[in-house]
Design a protein around this motif. Structure first.
Motif, PDB file in Angstrom:
ATOM      1  N   SER A 135      23.179  11.895  23.297  1.00 30.59           N
ATOM      2  CA  SER A 135      23.797  12.877  24.463  1.00 30.59           C
ATOM      3  C   SER A 135      23.368  12.155  25.822  1.00 30.59           C
ATOM      4  O   SER A 135      24.114  12.082  26.509  1.00 30.59           O
ATOM      5  CB  SER A 135      23.124  14.229  24.141  1.00 30.59           C
ATOM      6  OG  SER A 135      23.531  14.775  22.969  1.00 30.59           O
ATOM      7  N   ASP A 136      22.048  11.460  25.864  1.00 26.54           N
ATOM      8  CA  ASP A 136      21.746  11.019  27.289  1.00 26.54           C
ATOM      9  C   ASP A 136      22.714   9.817  27.394  1.00 26.54           C
ATOM     10  O   ASP A 136      22.979   9.713  28.505  1.00 26.54           O
ATOM     11  CB  ASP A 136      20.170  10.495  27.156  1.00 26.54           C
ATOM     12  CG  ASP A 136      19.249  11.670  26.931  1.00 26.54           C
ATOM     13  OD1 ASP A 136      19.576  12.634  27.190  1.00 26.54           O
ATOM     14  OD2 ASP A 136      18.028  11.378  26.532  1.00 26.54           O
ATOM     15  N   VAL A 137      23.045   8.923  26.488  1.00 28.14           N
ATOM     16  CA  VAL A 137      23.790   7.861  26.648  1.00 28.14           C
ATOM     17  C   VAL A 137      25.284   8.359  26.972  1.00 28.14           C
ATOM     18  O   VAL A 137      25.913   7.672  27.877  1.00 28.14           O
ATOM     19  CB  VAL A 137      23.853   7.090  25.502  1.00 28.14           C
ATOM     20  CG1 VAL A 137      25.103   5.929  25.566  1.00 28.14           C
ATOM     21  CG2 VAL A 137      22.790   6.198  25.190  1.00 28.14           C
ATOM     22  N   SER A 138      25.924   9.433  26.262  1.00 29.95           N
ATOM     23  CA  SER A 138      26.956   9.781  26.788  1.00 29.95           C
ATOM     24  C   SER A 138      27.083  10.404  28.107  1.00 29.95           C
ATOM     25  O   SER A 138      28.025  10.445  28.748  1.00 29.95           O
ATOM     26  CB  SER A 138      27.453  11.297  25.696  1.00 29.95           C
ATOM     27  OG  SER A 138      27.606  10.645  24.364  1.00 29.95           O
ATOM     28  N   THR A 139      25.950  11.168  28.480  1.00 25.96           N
ATOM     29  CA  THR A 139      26.064  11.684  30.106  1.00 25.96           C
ATOM     30  C   THR A 139      26.071  10.328  31.058  1.00 25.96           C
ATOM     31  O   THR A 139      26.686  10.630  32.000  1.00 25.96           O
ATOM     32  CB  THR A 139      24.694  12.409  30.236  1.00 25.96           C
ATOM     33  OG1 THR A 139      24.716  13.583  29.454  1.00 25.96           O
ATOM     34  CG2 THR A 139      24.412  12.986  31.487  1.00 25.96           C
ATOM     35  N   ILE A 140      25.436   9.306  30.690  1.00 24.19           N
ATOM     36  CA  ILE A 140      25.524   8.028  31.584  1.00 24.19           C
ATOM     37  C   ILE A 140      26.789   7.539  31.803  1.00 24.19           C
ATOM     38  O   ILE A 140      27.600   7.158  32.676  1.00 24.19           O
ATOM     39  CB  ILE A 140      24.482   7.097  31.102  1.00 24.19           C
ATOM     40  CG1 ILE A 140      22.997   7.661  31.247  1.00 24.19           C
ATOM     41  CG2 ILE A 140      24.481   5.685  31.796  1.00 24.19           C
ATOM     42  CD1 ILE A 140      21.949   6.699  30.658  1.00 24.19           C
ATOM     43  N   LEU A 141      27.536   7.501  30.614  1.00 21.26           N
ATOM     44  CA  LEU A 141      28.919   6.826  30.253  1.00 21.26           C
ATOM     45  C   LEU A 141      29.892   7.695  30.938  1.00 21.26           C
ATOM     46  O   LEU A 141      31.040   7.195  31.538  1.00 21.26           O
ATOM     47  CB  LEU A 141      29.136   6.216  28.959  1.00 21.26           C
ATOM     48  CG  LEU A 141      28.264   5.427  28.179  1.00 21.26           C
ATOM     49  CD1 LEU A 141      28.642   5.400  26.572  1.00 21.26           C
ATOM     50  CD2 LEU A 141      28.392   3.988  28.846  1.00 21.26           C
ATOM     51  N   PHE A 142      29.905   8.918  30.663  1.00 13.62           N
ATOM     52  CA  PHE A 142      31.023   9.980  30.986  1.00 13.62           C
ATOM     53  C   PHE A 142      30.684  10.965  32.050  1.00 13.62           C
ATOM     54  O   PHE A 142      31.488  11.706  32.440  1.00 13.62           O
ATOM     55  CB  PHE A 142      31.505  10.747  29.504  1.00 13.62           C
ATOM     56  CG  PHE A 142      31.846   9.824  28.416  1.00 13.62           C
ATOM     57  CD1 PHE A 142      32.295   8.860  28.566  1.00 13.62           C
ATOM     58  CD2 PHE A 142      30.738   9.771  27.383  1.00 13.62           C
ATOM     59  CE1 PHE A 142      32.555   7.860  27.216  1.00 13.62           C
ATOM     60  CE2 PHE A 142      30.896   9.347  26.232  1.00 13.62           C
ATOM     61  CZ  PHE A 142      31.839   8.160  26.420  1.00 13.62           C
ATOM     62  N   GLY A 143      29.439  10.999  32.494  1.00 13.12           N
ATOM     63  CA  GLY A 143      29.075  12.073  33.548  1.00 13.12           C
ATOM     64  C   GLY A 143      28.775  13.435  32.547  1.00 13.12           C
ATOM     65  O   GLY A 143      28.772  13.336  31.423  1.00 13.12           O
ATOM     66  N   ALA A 144      28.310  14.245  33.453  1.00 13.69           N
ATOM     67  CA  ALA A 144      27.643  15.523  32.898  1.00 13.69           C
ATOM     68  C   ALA A 144      28.644  16.344  32.032  1.00 13.69           C
ATOM     69  O   ALA A 144      28.217  16.659  30.591  1.00 13.69           O
ATOM     70  CB  ALA A 144      27.163  16.454  33.831  1.00 13.69           C
ATOM     71  N   ILE A 145      29.895  16.385  32.173  1.00 13.91           N
ATOM     72  CA  ILE A 145      30.745  17.386  31.615  1.00 13.91           C
ATOM     73  C   ILE A 145      31.188  16.364  30.399  1.00 13.91           C
ATOM     74  O   ILE A 145      31.310  16.879  29.156  1.00 13.91           O
ATOM     75  CB  ILE A 145      32.265  17.417  32.269  1.00 13.91           C
ATOM     76  CG1 ILE A 145      31.771  18.383  33.519  1.00 13.91           C
ATOM     77  CG2 ILE A 145      33.318  18.087  31.610  1.00 13.91           C
ATOM     78  CD1 ILE A 145      31.231  19.543  33.297  1.00 13.91           C
ATOM     79  N   GLY A 146      31.624  15.013  30.493  1.00 13.43           N
ATOM     80  CA  GLY A 146      31.753  14.297  29.429  1.00 13.43           C
ATOM     81  C   GLY A 146      30.660  14.239  28.477  1.00 13.43           C
ATOM     82  O   GLY A 146      30.955  14.111  27.054  1.00 13.43           O
ATOM     83  N   GLY A 147      29.492  14.132  28.722  1.00 12.68           N
ATOM     84  CA  GLY A 147      28.304  14.051  27.936  1.00 12.68           C
ATOM     85  C   GLY A 147      28.326  15.296  27.085  1.00 12.68           C
ATOM     86  O   GLY A 147      28.054  15.337  26.056  1.00 12.68           O
TER      87      GLY A 147
END
Length: 438
Positions: free
Chosen positions: A268-280
């Protein structure tokens, strides 16, 4: 003309390949990065553990498939062990699957589901166990509606679970590395012994690769098992290994290893970095659905093992375990498995539960690998529609790799291994009690 009791050989290569990949890919790919990173302490050794875990799994799958093709009976591993070593060991294998392997998988993945839900909605950490138990109970209730309901849920989540993996890999590859990512030289992290770190790291990866034992179950339905079974297993697990290496490389290129170690929210932390809060958050929802589906798969198949043992009069209170819903679901067996899983949730965390289940099940896997060699000598005329290639090299790689992991766990995580051994040995008085009653 084909006998009505025989399986129809109508499964080709690509359906077999999809069965392999669909069986192996589960929740572990998202969450074992934390344990592997913590155990190895370095990027290079973590990636080596994922690679070697894949190689051992390919050899294990190719070896186990020979038993599946030669002993195509319902019960899988239990039947292989029984055929090779006798009723006693076959019963213990069934006992371990029914009361350790399946409940532990249900417990571990339910805890992960709850952890992700708590993280997504910023709830209190103290809610994790309660949410995990509720998730398992809700899936049990769905499966009490019958195999069709459980199967529908499984089909939907099978597709959904591939989406977050594909998104993280594709978008991660387009990003420039945010942290140092060095594969050579291969060294353990500070204050880590290399062999111990590698052994514990491998133990963690094998949870993510687990599920290969089931791929041989379709051997009797393949059009050309001699050609397609080794091809589907080696290519399927090879592709899974590539996916796992890619997604873990992206984790390690996006977050420093000390932020991944022990962090069950790393995906989830990696997803937030890659896609921003909504994408994460959207990726986390995909992971949640994937976990829910994984728990469903273990409950749907696991609840039928105590039922099958009860039908053979192998358990105390057989009549209770054999109780069915109107739709034909073994609800009583399911209740017991979820109760055992709930106790595990309250006693241990994700990594403790998964390490114990892998230690126990790989003990029986190694017995199966040795069994291939035993049967080649003892029953040379046994009909084998598929034989493991490069015999005896591949079975020996699987056996040596599995034995290294078991011995390492026995010496470095003695208490955890002891719990698994004790719970397995509790099946011995049950075996002799039911045998005496028979």
């Amino acid at each position: 003309m084909q006998n009505e009791t025989e399986l129809k050989r109508n499964v080709g290569f690509f359906p077999a390949l999809s069965v392999v990949m669909g069986t192996v890919i589960g929740a572990g790919v998202f969450f074992k990065a934390s344990s592997v990173s913590a155990e190895t302490g370095s990027t290079s050794l973590a990636m080596l553990a994922w690679f070697l875990g894949g190689v051992i799994t390919i050899c294990a799958g190719l070896t186990g498939a020979e038993l599946a093709a030669a002993i195509p009976e319902t019960g899988g591993l239990t039947k292989y062990i029984e055929h090779i070593y006798g009723d006693f060991w076959g019963f213990l294998a069934g006992w371990a699957q029914a009361f350790i392997y399946f409940p532990a998988n249900i417990a571990a993945i339910s805890v992960i589901f709850a952890t992700q839900l708590v993280n997504l909605f910023h709830l209190q950490q103290s809610y994790i166990v309660a949410i995990a138990i509720l998730a398992a109970v809700s899936i049990l209730l769905i499966n009490c509606l019958g195999a069709k309901a459980g199967g529908l849920l499984q089909s939907v989540t099978l597709v959904v679970k591939l989406i977050p993996i594909a998104v993280i890999v594709l978008f991660g590859l387009m990003q420039q590395g945010l942290v140092d990512f060095s594969l050579f030289p291969v060294v353990a992290g500070p204050h880590h012994n290399f062999l111990t770190a590698l052994g514990n790291g491998l133990l963690a990866t094998l949870f993510a690769y687990d599920g290969w034992i089931h791929v041989g179950n379709i051997a009797g339905e393949l059009k050309n098992p001699k050609r397609d079974l080794p091809g589907a297993i080696s290519l399927g697990i090879g592709l899974v290994m590539i996916v796992y290496l890619l997604i873990n490389a992206i984790f390690l290129m996006t977050l420093p290893i000390n932020q991944i170690s022990g962090n069950l929210n790393a995906a989830s932390d990696v997803s937030t970095i890659l896609f921003g809060a909504i994408g994460g958050k959207l990726v986390t929802i995909g992971i949640l659905i994937s976990c829910y589906g994984a728990v469903n798969g273990y409950i749907m198949t696991g609840m039928r093992i105590p039922y099958a043992m009860a039908v053979k009069k192998e358990l105390p209170f057989n009549n209770f375990f054999m109780k069915l819903t109107k739709e034909g679901a073994p609800w009583a067996s399911g209740v017991i498995e979820v109760v055992v899983a709930s106790i595990m949730m309250m006693l241990g965390a994700f990594d403790t539960i998964t390490n114990m289940l892998i230690f126990v099940i790989w003990t029986f896997y190694c017995m199966a690998f040795a069994g291939v060699i035993i049967l080649r000598k003892r029953e040379p005329d046994l009909y084998r529609p598929y034989k493991v290639p490069l015999y005896p090299v591949i079975p020996l790689i699987a056996l040596i790799g599995g034995s290294f992991i078991l011995i390492n766990t026995l010496f470095t995580q003695t208490f955890l291994a002891a719990i698994g051994i004790v719970v397995t040995l509790l099946g011995i008085p049950v075996y002799y009690h039911t045998k005496q009653r028979k």
